[in-house]
Design an enzyme around this catalytic site. Structure first.
Site, PDB file in Angstrom:
ATOM      1  N   LYS A  13       0.550  18.916  43.451  1.00 29.88           N
ATOM      2  CA  LYS A  13       1.668  19.039  42.351  1.00 29.88           C
ATOM      3  C   LYS A  13       1.746  18.077  41.273  1.00 29.88           C
ATOM      4  CE  LYS A  13       3.548  14.838  43.342  1.00 29.88           C
ATOM      5  NZ  LYS A  13       3.614  14.021  42.388  1.00 29.88           N
ATOM      6  N   ASP A 143       6.782  14.447  49.596  1.00 28.50           N
ATOM      7  CA  ASP A 143       6.075  15.552  48.863  1.00 28.50           C
ATOM      8  C   ASP A 143       5.705  16.805  49.666  1.00 28.50           C
ATOM      9  OD1 ASP A 143       6.705  14.248  46.504  1.00 28.50           O
ATOM     10  OD2 ASP A 143       4.467  13.315  46.576  1.00 28.50           O
TER      11      ASP A 143
HETATM   12  P1  ATP Z   1       1.622  10.071  46.779  1.00 25.90           P
HETATM   13  O1  ATP Z   1       1.895  11.234  47.727  1.00 25.90           O
HETATM   14  O2  ATP Z   1       2.168   8.689  47.673  1.00 25.90           O
HETATM   15  O3  ATP Z   1       2.304  10.158  45.365  1.00 25.90           O
HETATM   16  P2  ATP Z   1      -1.155  10.329  45.823  1.00 25.90           P
HETATM   17  O4  ATP Z   1      -0.703  11.591  45.493  1.00 25.90           O
HETATM   18  O5  ATP Z   1      -0.991   9.289  44.836  1.00 25.90           O
HETATM   19  O6  ATP Z   1       0.112   9.551  47.045  1.00 25.90           O
HETATM   20  P3  ATP Z   1      -2.723  10.846  48.111  1.00 25.90           P
HETATM   21  O7  ATP Z   1      -4.112  11.361  47.658  1.00 25.90           O
HETATM   22  O8  ATP Z   1      -1.963  11.514  48.758  1.00 25.90           O
HETATM   23  O9  ATP Z   1      -2.152   9.969  46.818  1.00 25.90           O
HETATM   24  O10 ATP Z   1      -3.225   9.481  48.923  1.00 25.90           O
HETATM   25  C1  ATP Z   1      -2.379   8.322  48.930  1.00 25.90           C
HETATM   26  C2  ATP Z   1      -3.078   7.451  50.144  1.00 25.90           C
HETATM   27  O11 ATP Z   1      -2.784   8.227  51.390  1.00 25.90           O
HETATM   28  C3  ATP Z   1      -4.633   7.239  50.138  1.00 25.90           C
HETATM   29  O12 ATP Z   1      -5.043   6.107  49.365  1.00 25.90           O
HETATM   30  C4  ATP Z   1      -4.976   7.203  51.436  1.00 25.90           C
HETATM   31  O13 ATP Z   1      -5.036   5.731  51.724  1.00 25.90           O
HETATM   32  C5  ATP Z   1      -3.865   7.656  52.208  1.00 25.90           C
HETATM   33  N1  ATP Z   1      -4.138   8.906  52.819  1.00 25.90           N
HETATM   34  C6  ATP Z   1      -3.965   9.551  54.046  1.00 25.90           C
HETATM   35  N2  ATP Z   1      -4.385  10.550  54.583  1.00 25.90           N
HETATM   36  C7  ATP Z   1      -4.796  10.963  53.464  1.00 25.90           C
HETATM   37  C8  ATP Z   1      -5.443  12.364  52.991  1.00 25.90           C
HETATM   38  N3  ATP Z   1      -5.520  13.396  54.021  1.00 25.90           N
HETATM   39  N4  ATP Z   1      -5.822  12.571  51.679  1.00 25.90           N
HETATM   40  C9  ATP Z   1      -5.826  11.408  50.809  1.00 25.90           C
HETATM   41  N5  ATP Z   1      -5.277  10.239  51.120  1.00 25.90           N
HETATM   42  C10 ATP Z   1      -4.723  10.182  52.574  1.00 25.90           C
END
Ligand code: ATP
Length: 305
Positions: A13, A143
């Site tokens: 997203k 999200d």
């Molecule tokens: P947010 O949804 O909090 O904005 P983001 O998009 O910045 O997050 P994500 O890639 O969703 O980041 O990952 C955030 C953290 O979640 C990672 O640093 C990781 O430690 C943890 N995590 C747990 N499961 C997953 C997964 N399947 N994929 C990615 N990260 C994961």
């Protein structure tokens, strides 16, 4: 007969508008956001297994080593939540093929949770009603409901209350990822520091942005793009200002930080223009540069074996 494996995909997203209000007593910030699902996807493959296990695959530039492979992985949490609700007692092997930057502000983890819900629903032949899947999604993270729904939508509450929006046409984006993620809670803490004492208002959705989307007015859209978390993330990672400025110098129509960052987004006029801007950014030494079209659909089953 039950399938022996199911593969599902879910999109990243972006937030075309991210309005953040003052922190609530429960620690959450009220949001008013406009989500768009774009064509960077994660794929999740689930199959029955003697014990729970997770494997991660994908481009090393996506910081894959930051993704946990134990029960804290949000894909495992999603599978267990659905299993508990449906009275299923099976362990799973879960393989995640990452196309979405990790901790990049593009909700990759949330996409994995949404893909896992639809994959497990098919594997266990549950036919869970859509509203129930959306309810489980909102328990997993703010999200996750949007990753199920996809398209373009307005998000309120913590972002988990999602209402599809009227949008005309396609939008072309260049995404510049980073090999080092930013922690979403830390960006919100910095936001609170910057907002301290300013008496910020409850967030809303600007009319100009919704009009720009209804009429596919790219110039107007470029002027309406906004992210309240950008000042906080730029303070934590000053080099991001250079990325944003370079994209505009490379003729992007508009630039903004994606969610809590550090991914940066550049609005382009079409696929050729996006390739041209992407080329310029790569030549400028910026690493993981990709082109993505939005809006795309939400989580869906891709293959059943
Ligand atoms: P947010 O949804 O909090 O904005 P983001 O998009 O910045 O997050 P994500 O890639 O969703 O980041 O990952 C955030 C953290 O979640 C990672 O640093 C990781 O430690 C943890 N995590 C747990 N499961 C997953 C997964 N399947 N994929 C990615 N990260 C994961």
């Amino acid at each position: 007969m039950s399938p022996s494996w199911v593969r599902a995909s879910a999109p990243a997203k972006i937030n075309l508008h991210l309005g953040v209000g003052p922190v609530r007593p429960d620690g959450y910030h009220p949001l008013a956001t406009v989500y768009q699902a774009v064509g960077l996807v994660d794929e999740v493959t689930v199959s029955p297994s003697a014990k729970w296990c997770v494997t991660i695959a994908g481009d090393e530039r996506l910081a894959l080593s930051d993704v946990p492979v134990d029960g804290t992985n949000i894909a495992v949490r999603a599978a267990r939540l659905l299993a508990e609700r449906a009275g299923v007692d099976d362990a799973l092997a879960i393989r995640i093929d990452k196309g979405i930057p990790v901790a990049g502000g593009m909700a990759g983890g949330s996409a994995d949770a949404a893909a896992t819900l639809v994959a497990c629903d098919a594997l266990w032949r549950l036919q869970t009603p859509r509203e129930e899947l959306v309810r489980l999604a909102s328990e997993l993270g703010s999200d996750v409901p949007f990753a199920l729904v996809g398209g373009t939508a307005v998000g309120t509450g913590r972002g988990e209350v999602v209402v599809p929006a009227m949008v005309r046409g396609d939008y072309w984006w260049v995404v510049v990822g980073s090999s080092a993620g930013l922690s979403t809670p830390e960006v919100y803490r910095e936001f609170d520091v910057l907002a301290g004492g300013l008496g910020i208002d409850d967030p809303g959705i600007p009319d100009e942005l919704m009009e720009a989307l209804r009429s596919h007015d790219l110039e107007k859209l470029a002027l309406s793009l906004h992210n309240d978390l950008e000042p906080a993330a730029l303070r934590m990672r000053p080099r991001l200002s250079e990325v944003l400025t370079t994209g505009i110098e490379e003729t992007a129509l508009g630039a903004l930080l994606s969610g809590s960052g550090p991914s940066c987004l550049f609005l382009c006029s079409g696929p050729e223009h996006a390739q041209q801007v992407a080329h310029g950014l790569r030549a400028g030494g910026f690493g993981a540069v990709s082109v993505a079209r939005g809006p795309v659909g939400g989580a869906k089953v891709e293959r059943v074996g």
